[in-house]
Motif scaffolding. Structure first.
Motif, mmCIF file in Angstrom:
data_model
loop_
_atom_site.group_PDB
_atom_site.id
_atom_site.type_symbol
_atom_site.label_atom_id
_atom_site.label_comp_id
_atom_site.label_asym_id
_atom_site.label_seq_id
_atom_site.Cartn_x
_atom_site.Cartn_y
_atom_site.Cartn_z
ATOM 1 N N ILE A 402 -2.841 -6.152 -10.147
ATOM 2 C CA ILE A 402 -3.948 -7.161 -9.209
ATOM 3 C C ILE A 402 -3.033 -7.925 -8.366
ATOM 4 C CG2 ILE A 402 -5.693 -8.584 -9.437
ATOM 5 C CD1 ILE A 402 -6.535 -6.276 -10.572
ATOM 6 N N LYS A 403 -3.600 -7.899 -6.872
ATOM 7 C CA LYS A 403 -3.017 -8.836 -6.205
ATOM 8 C C LYS A 403 -3.086 -10.164 -6.229
ATOM 9 C CE LYS A 403 -1.227 -9.839 -2.079
ATOM 10 N NZ LYS A 403 0.209 -9.773 -1.749
ATOM 11 N N LEU A 404 -2.087 -11.018 -6.245
ATOM 12 C CA LEU A 404 -2.116 -12.327 -6.459
ATOM 13 C C LEU A 404 -1.708 -12.895 -5.295
ATOM 14 C CD1 LEU A 404 -2.602 -14.997 -8.290
ATOM 15 C CD2 LEU A 404 -0.003 -14.859 -8.975
ATOM 16 N N LYS A 405 -2.780 -13.680 -4.545
ATOM 17 C CA LYS A 405 -2.442 -13.868 -3.252
ATOM 18 C C LYS A 405 -2.077 -15.584 -3.238
ATOM 19 C CE LYS A 405 -6.502 -11.076 -1.697
ATOM 20 N NZ LYS A 405 -7.746 -11.243 -1.167
ATOM 21 N N GLY A 406 -0.684 -15.325 -2.403
ATOM 22 C CA GLY A 406 -0.100 -16.744 -2.308
ATOM 23 C C GLY A 406 -0.018 -17.495 -1.164
ATOM 24 N N ASN A 407 -0.086 -16.493 0.103
ATOM 25 C CA ASN A 407 -0.038 -17.218 1.357
ATOM 26 C C ASN A 407 -1.361 -16.999 2.019
ATOM 27 O OD1 ASN A 407 0.584 -17.095 4.295
ATOM 28 N ND2 ASN A 407 2.554 -17.020 3.595
ATOM 29 N N PRO A 408 -1.883 -18.132 2.553
ATOM 30 C CA PRO A 408 -3.327 -18.110 3.029
ATOM 31 C C PRO A 408 -3.394 -17.247 4.491
ATOM 32 C CG PRO A 408 -2.231 -20.249 3.398
ATOM 33 C CD PRO A 408 -1.369 -19.477 2.660
ATOM 34 N N ASN A 409 -2.159 -17.019 4.853
ATOM 35 C CA ASN A 409 -2.154 -16.198 6.255
ATOM 36 C C ASN A 409 -1.938 -14.762 6.318
ATOM 37 O OD1 ASN A 409 -2.412 -18.711 8.385
ATOM 38 N ND2 ASN A 409 -0.441 -19.365 7.540
ATOM 39 N N LEU A 410 -1.629 -14.340 5.002
ATOM 40 C CA LEU A 410 -1.433 -12.841 5.053
ATOM 41 C C LEU A 410 -1.433 -12.477 3.661
ATOM 42 C CD1 LEU A 410 -0.615 -10.380 6.915
ATOM 43 C CD2 LEU A 410 1.498 -10.803 6.170
ATOM 44 N N ALA A 411 -2.276 -11.497 3.316
ATOM 45 C CA ALA A 411 -2.333 -10.811 2.311
ATOM 46 C C ALA A 411 -2.716 -9.111 2.398
ATOM 47 C CB ALA A 411 -3.328 -11.321 1.195
ATOM 48 N N PHE A 412 -1.897 -8.396 1.661
ATOM 49 C CA PHE A 412 -2.041 -6.916 1.956
ATOM 50 C C PHE A 412 -2.159 -6.151 0.619
ATOM 51 C CE2 PHE A 412 0.469 -2.761 3.636
ATOM 52 C CZ PHE A 412 -0.718 -2.447 3.905
ATOM 53 N N TYR A 413 -3.211 -5.322 0.606
ATOM 54 C CA TYR A 413 -3.403 -4.919 -0.759
ATOM 55 C C TYR A 413 -4.053 -3.597 -0.671
ATOM 56 C CZ TYR A 413 -7.478 -7.489 0.608
ATOM 57 O OH TYR A 413 -8.391 -8.072 1.317
ATOM 58 N N SER A 414 -4.110 -2.580 -1.512
ATOM 59 C CA SER A 414 -4.950 -1.451 -1.768
ATOM 60 C C SER A 414 -6.159 -1.730 -2.443
ATOM 61 C CB SER A 414 -3.927 -0.258 -2.379
ATOM 62 O OG SER A 414 -3.754 -0.363 -3.659
ATOM 63 N N ILE A 415 -7.171 -1.038 -2.396
ATOM 64 C CA ILE A 415 -8.365 -1.169 -2.972
ATOM 65 C C ILE A 415 -8.819 -0.075 -3.827
ATOM 66 C CG2 ILE A 415 -10.829 -1.612 -2.868
ATOM 67 C CD1 ILE A 415 -10.260 -3.006 -0.076
ATOM 68 N N TRP A 416 -9.052 -0.129 -5.094
ATOM 69 C CA TRP A 416 -9.382 1.012 -6.055
ATOM 70 C C TRP A 416 -10.313 0.760 -7.081
ATOM 71 C CZ3 TRP A 416 -8.571 5.799 -4.736
ATOM 72 C CH2 TRP A 416 -8.715 6.888 -5.662
ATOM 73 N N ASP A 417 -11.523 1.241 -7.071
ATOM 74 C CA ASP A 417 -12.531 0.704 -8.284
ATOM 75 C C ASP A 417 -12.862 -0.467 -7.887
ATOM 76 O OD1 ASP A 417 -14.329 1.227 -10.058
ATOM 77 O OD2 ASP A 417 -13.147 0.890 -11.700
ATOM 78 N N GLU A 418 -13.006 -1.096 -6.633
ATOM 79 C CA GLU A 418 -13.393 -2.340 -6.184
ATOM 80 C C GLU A 418 -12.433 -3.481 -6.644
ATOM 81 O OE1 GLU A 418 -17.575 -2.843 -7.783
ATOM 82 O OE2 GLU A 418 -18.270 -1.464 -6.405
#
Length: 583
Positions: A402-418
């Motif tokens: 799972i993506k753990l977002k640490g930077n408020p200015n950039l987050a990149f991720y793939s999406i699968w099954d919501e």
């Protein structure tokens, strides 16, 4: 008196002792100290071509050096260090002692990057210290029997206001081991997952004094480069259990995050640790800080590791974790499911490593795509999409992160099954695979960005992989054009970028200019960029109607048998019919 030998010889010592004044060096020789024998020496060196067998006792008042071409294992006996000045255990290779004693008044050091094993009884009446440096990793100790006394462990950490996730490598490490009011006087925090805020940043809880809990992680910040010193007994007498929780806050992405840390004076294998702890997702998250000190646009973020690979953060070292938990390294895990449970660090997870960094690249033997997003402020994020025979289209504990977002200015991720993933693992692909993987991008800055292909590994050239920019109506062949520039809208960008595996580009080109249709697995995607009004109908090849709907939905599932089907679309008096394949 036997002082030194440089030619081939054999020495047998039976129920007596040999006193070697000065340096004992058995280069080219063969020394046996059998059970009942006793050797007293100052410096003791196992030469590059020497051979040494010990079942008896050895007393050393100087340095112990193993310069042979492999590990020296002592199958029996006791080695006692009893010098009046600082001694070292060093050499080109490791020594595995049977029993080892640091006598009262003695001081023994293991230089940075050197390793020691003790397979029997470890007695530390005197001072026993593992050193660390900026160039090499902290020295490493693995014991397999009983132990007594205190060990001192040095851990070198960078300054420049970098945030570190740290843990104590000894039992009940002192709070002052990581807190330093002369080097910035920054607060120390642990993370309380049981807070019920939907914001995952709310759980940080300050610690003011006391001791550090074994297996728990803490934050530490320093103005200048520093060597932190931990002193205490070893955590190796039994497994180290850490209570972890998953408390519902109404936002599942904020729940289940626990900051834990390596409790040993040696590295820990990430893969063994994850295999031993089925109550956590199989991804480990490491904070990789920058040196902005809060000024400008921080590029600090989380680097991630699981069985499908590792993704670097945009900050700090900008290298990917290597599957090793370094000495003093803390990291986040996510507990699977609600409630509490016990996570275990075990002696069997321990290993030696000479890596001075927490992160280095790794080798893989499965299919993988590695992508990054960067912008003109040098912010970056990486993701991995892996294809492996062990993976499924569902969430796989060992391979999906799972993506753990640490930077408020950039987050990149793939999406699968919501779900949003930093590492997304799916079944293996070939030239017959047809799959669409949505991508997500959170952008704090409406400036120029680039999506870059960093890795295209173990994928047959017959497999075609395209990046779709749905907003610009473009399909980019990533094997040919390895980067793509764009300007995102500020905020969350979904339904814009998609990865296509073997897309039917001919069929897409034949579609109505304002409408596109494609399928992946049992999911049908409708691309309606101008939000045209209309409806659709899906039939089998004989004309039997299977489902109907309007064009305002983006995708839907069609639970039918594998094969070809027809989708009929009516919009603004235009009719489109497309043949699609359902897996």
């Amino acid at each position: 008196m036997l002082k030194k030998a440089k030619s081939l010889f054999t020495v047998m010592v039976i129920s007596t002792f040999i006193h070697a004044q000065g340096v004992y060096d058995n280069s080219g020789g063969y020394l046996i100290v059998p059970s009942g024998g006793y050797l007293i020496t100052q410096n003791f060196t196992i030469g590059s071509s020497g051979s040494f067998t010990a079942g008896g006792n050895i007393s050393v008042s100087g340095d112990w050096t193993n310069n042979k071409g492999s590990t020296q294992t002592l199958s029996g006996g006791l080695v006692t260090f009893n010098g009046s000045s600082t001694q070292q255990i060093t050499g080109n290779n490791r020594t595995d002692f049977n029993n080892l004693t640091v006598a009262s008044g003695a001081a023994v050091e293991v230089p940075a990057s050197k390793h020691v094993n003790v397979n029997g009884i470890l007695t530390m009446t005197g001072s026993f210290t593992l050193l660390s440096s900026a160039t090499y990793s902290t020295a490493s100790l693995i014991d397999a029997g009983s132990n007594s006394g205190n060990l001192t462990v040095h851990r070198h950490l960078t300054g420049g206001k970098r945030l570190h996730f740290v843990s104590s490598p000894v039992h009940n490490g002192a709070f002052t081991s990581i807190y330093d009011n002369t080097n910035g006087n920054y607060n120390v925090y642990w993370y309380d997952e049981t807070n019920t805020s939907t914001d995952p940043n709310i759980g940080w809880t300050r610690i003011l004094s006391g001791t550090l809990t074994d297996g728990l992680g803490y934050t530490a910040v320093y103005d200048n480069w520093t060597t932190r010193i931990f002193t205490g007994t070893l955590n190796t007498s039994s497994d180290i259990g850490v209570t972890i929780t998953n408390t519902s806050s109404g936002n599942s992405s904020a729940d289940g995050w626990n900051l834990v840390g390596n409790p040993y004076p040696s590295a820990v294998s990430c893969s063994t640790f994850v295999a031993d702890n089925s109550l956590i997702d199989g991804t480990l998250y490491f904070w990789d800080s920058d040196t902005s000190g809060g000024g400008g646009y921080s590029n600090a973020d989380y680097a991630s590791w699981n069985g499908s690979g590792s993704a670097a953060s945009g900050g700090g070292q900008q290298v990917a974790p290597n599957g090793v938990l370094a000495i003093g390294q803390a990291f986040f895990v996510k507990k699977s499911g609600a409630g509490s449970g016990t996570l275990y660090f075990k002696n069997s997870q321990r290993m030696h490593t000479t890596d001075a960094q927490f992160f280095t690249p790794e080798l893989i033997d499965f299919q993988r795509i590695k992508l990054s997003v960067t912008n003109d402020f040098n912010l970056s994020n990486e993701i991995i999409i892996a294809f492996r025979k062990e993976a499924t289209d569902e969430h796989d504990r060992l391979y999906d992160g799972i993506k753990l977002k640490g930077n408020p200015n950039l987050a990149f991720y793939s999406i699968w099954d919501e779900k949003e993933y930093v590492i997304n693992s799916l079944p293996e692909i070939d030239a017959t695979t047809n799959k669409v993987i949505p991508l997500g991008l959170d952008a704090g800055l409406e400036i120029n960005h680039q999506i870059k292909l960093l890795g295209f590994e173990n994928i047959d050239p017959s497999v075609k992989i395209y990046l779709e920019d749905r907003q610009e109506k473009k399909f980019i062949d990533l094997a040919e054009l390895r980067s793509y520039e764009f300007i995102p809208a500020k905020g969350t960008n979904i339904n814009r970028f998609f990865i296509h595996i073997n897309p039917d580009l001919t069929g897409i080109a034949e579609n109505h200019a304002d409408f596109q249709v494609y399928s992946s697995g049992k999911t049908i995607y409708l691309v309606n960029p101008k939000n045209l009004a209309g409806n659709f109908m899906v039939t089998d090849m004989m004309g039997k109607i299977l489902c109907k709907g309007d064009l305002h939905i983006n995708y839907f599932n069609l639970n039918v048998a594998r094969g070809y089907y027809l989708i009929h679309i009516q919009t603004n008096g235009n009719f489109i019919t497309k043949k699609i394949f359902i897996q």
